[in-house]
Design an enzyme around this catalytic site. Sequence first.
Site, PDB file in Angstrom:
ATOM      1  N   ASP A 166      91.019  18.105  38.466  1.00  0.00           N
ATOM      2  CA  ASP A 166      90.804  18.532  39.849  1.00  0.00           C
ATOM      3  C   ASP A 166      91.665  17.645  40.735  1.00  0.00           C
ATOM      4  O   ASP A 166      91.381  16.462  40.915  1.00  0.00           O
ATOM      5  CB  ASP A 166      89.327  18.392  40.211  1.00  0.00           C
ATOM      6  CG  ASP A 166      89.040  18.778  41.662  1.00  0.00           C
ATOM      7  OD1 ASP A 166      89.997  19.064  42.419  1.00  0.00           O
ATOM      8  OD2 ASP A 166      87.854  18.783  42.043  1.00  0.00           O
ATOM      9  N   LEU A 167      92.723  18.213  41.284  1.00  0.00           N
ATOM     10  CA  LEU A 167      93.675  17.414  42.046  1.00  0.00           C
ATOM     11  C   LEU A 167      93.154  16.969  43.412  1.00  0.00           C
ATOM     12  O   LEU A 167      93.824  16.209  44.107  1.00  0.00           O
ATOM     13  CB  LEU A 167      94.988  18.181  42.206  1.00  0.00           C
ATOM     14  CG  LEU A 167      95.828  18.253  40.926  1.00  0.00           C
ATOM     15  CD1 LEU A 167      96.948  19.265  41.068  1.00  0.00           C
ATOM     16  CD2 LEU A 167      96.391  16.890  40.574  1.00  0.00           C
TER      17      LEU A 167
ATOM     18  N   ASN B 196     103.293  20.880  41.536  1.00  0.00           N
ATOM     19  CA  ASN B 196     103.309  22.323  41.755  1.00  0.00           C
ATOM     20  C   ASN B 196     102.057  22.833  42.466  1.00  0.00           C
ATOM     21  O   ASN B 196     102.102  23.881  43.107  1.00  0.00           O
ATOM     22  CB  ASN B 196     103.459  23.027  40.398  1.00  0.00           C
ATOM     23  CG  ASN B 196     103.440  24.536  40.511  1.00  0.00           C
ATOM     24  OD1 ASN B 196     104.258  25.112  41.207  1.00  0.00           O
ATOM     25  ND2 ASN B 196     102.485  25.171  39.854  1.00  0.00           N
TER      26      ASN B 196
ATOM     27  N   TYR C 140      98.338  25.174  56.937  1.00  0.00           N
ATOM     28  CA  TYR C 140      99.053  25.105  55.653  1.00  0.00           C
ATOM     29  C   TYR C 140     100.499  24.684  55.889  1.00  0.00           C
ATOM     30  O   TYR C 140     101.040  23.825  55.180  1.00  0.00           O
ATOM     31  CB  TYR C 140      98.996  26.461  54.957  1.00  0.00           C
ATOM     32  CG  TYR C 140      99.952  26.610  53.795  1.00  0.00           C
ATOM     33  CD1 TYR C 140      99.675  26.014  52.568  1.00  0.00           C
ATOM     34  CD2 TYR C 140     101.127  27.352  53.911  1.00  0.00           C
ATOM     35  CE1 TYR C 140     100.550  26.142  51.500  1.00  0.00           C
ATOM     36  CE2 TYR C 140     101.996  27.481  52.845  1.00  0.00           C
ATOM     37  CZ  TYR C 140     101.711  26.885  51.652  1.00  0.00           C
ATOM     38  OH  TYR C 140     102.569  27.007  50.584  1.00  0.00           O
TER      39      TYR C 140
ATOM     40  N   LYS D 177     102.860  21.476  54.482  1.00  0.00           N
ATOM     41  CA  LYS D 177     104.139  21.625  53.792  1.00  0.00           C
ATOM     42  C   LYS D 177     105.264  20.909  54.544  1.00  0.00           C
ATOM     43  O   LYS D 177     106.224  20.433  53.924  1.00  0.00           O
ATOM     44  CB  LYS D 177     104.460  23.112  53.580  1.00  0.00           C
ATOM     45  CG  LYS D 177     103.580  23.756  52.510  1.00  0.00           C
ATOM     46  CD  LYS D 177     103.726  23.031  51.169  1.00  0.00           C
ATOM     47  CE  LYS D 177     103.014  23.729  50.031  1.00  0.00           C
ATOM     48  NZ  LYS D 177     103.247  23.068  48.731  1.00  0.00           N
TER      49      LYS D 177
ATOM     50  N   THR E 208     102.143  35.166  42.809  1.00  0.00           N
ATOM     51  CA  THR E 208     101.202  34.328  42.061  1.00  0.00           C
ATOM     52  C   THR E 208      99.791  34.670  42.543  1.00  0.00           C
ATOM     53  O   THR E 208      99.579  35.677  43.217  1.00  0.00           O
ATOM     54  CB  THR E 208     101.470  32.836  42.305  1.00  0.00           C
ATOM     55  OG1 THR E 208     101.241  32.552  43.700  1.00  0.00           O
ATOM     56  CG2 THR E 208     102.905  32.462  41.949  1.00  0.00           C
TER      57      THR E 208
END
Length: 211
Positions: free
Chosen positions: A21-22, A48, A117, A121, A154
């Site tokens: 779990d990142l 990723n 978001y 980024k 994805t």
Amino acid sequence: KLAAECQSAGYPGTLIPYKCDLSNEEEILSMFSAIKTLHQGVDVCINNAGLARPEPLLSGKTEGWRTMIDVNVLAVSICTREAYQSMKERNIDDGHIININSMNGHSVVPQSVVHFYSATKYAVTALTEGLRQELREAKTHIRATCISPGLVETGFAFKLHDNDPERAAATYESIRCLKAEDMANAVIYVLSAPPHVQIGDIQMRPTEQIS
């Protein structure tokens, strides 16, 4: 499942899955510890993992913002640190850290559900350049690269629009999107560059994408 598919397809090498779990630093550190025990260490790190939650700036939930920060920014930073330390311990001077960024890390589109978001980024864009500078200060030949895709087919949209699967599916039906294979080819291109060539950022989007 993916490891079995790779094996049955006859691909060289071995894919070894590891549950992590990142958003949990302890699990990340446990993963790197296991890699050290089983495989000596990390030579290439590809960050990723990333996600978006539909939380606008004027009305979004703090929990959604925090999730994006944890996965898109903190996990990238923790994995980068641990990967570098692994390389340093073993005198790896030609390693590579690749951050899968986004075109949203270079421009803000007029869609409120992805504004926060996009901010995460933009952070990845800054982190990658900062990493490049610190690696130079450390006098290593380890390289740092961003790959910034537009729309890739994805499960991303299904996470963003998890209450509206029809809208998520429509995201990928409006144009011919990038595929996971296109991303893999970009990674291979980055890794195959000569040692004296550092690719800073690959910006790639579907030919039909407008934004």
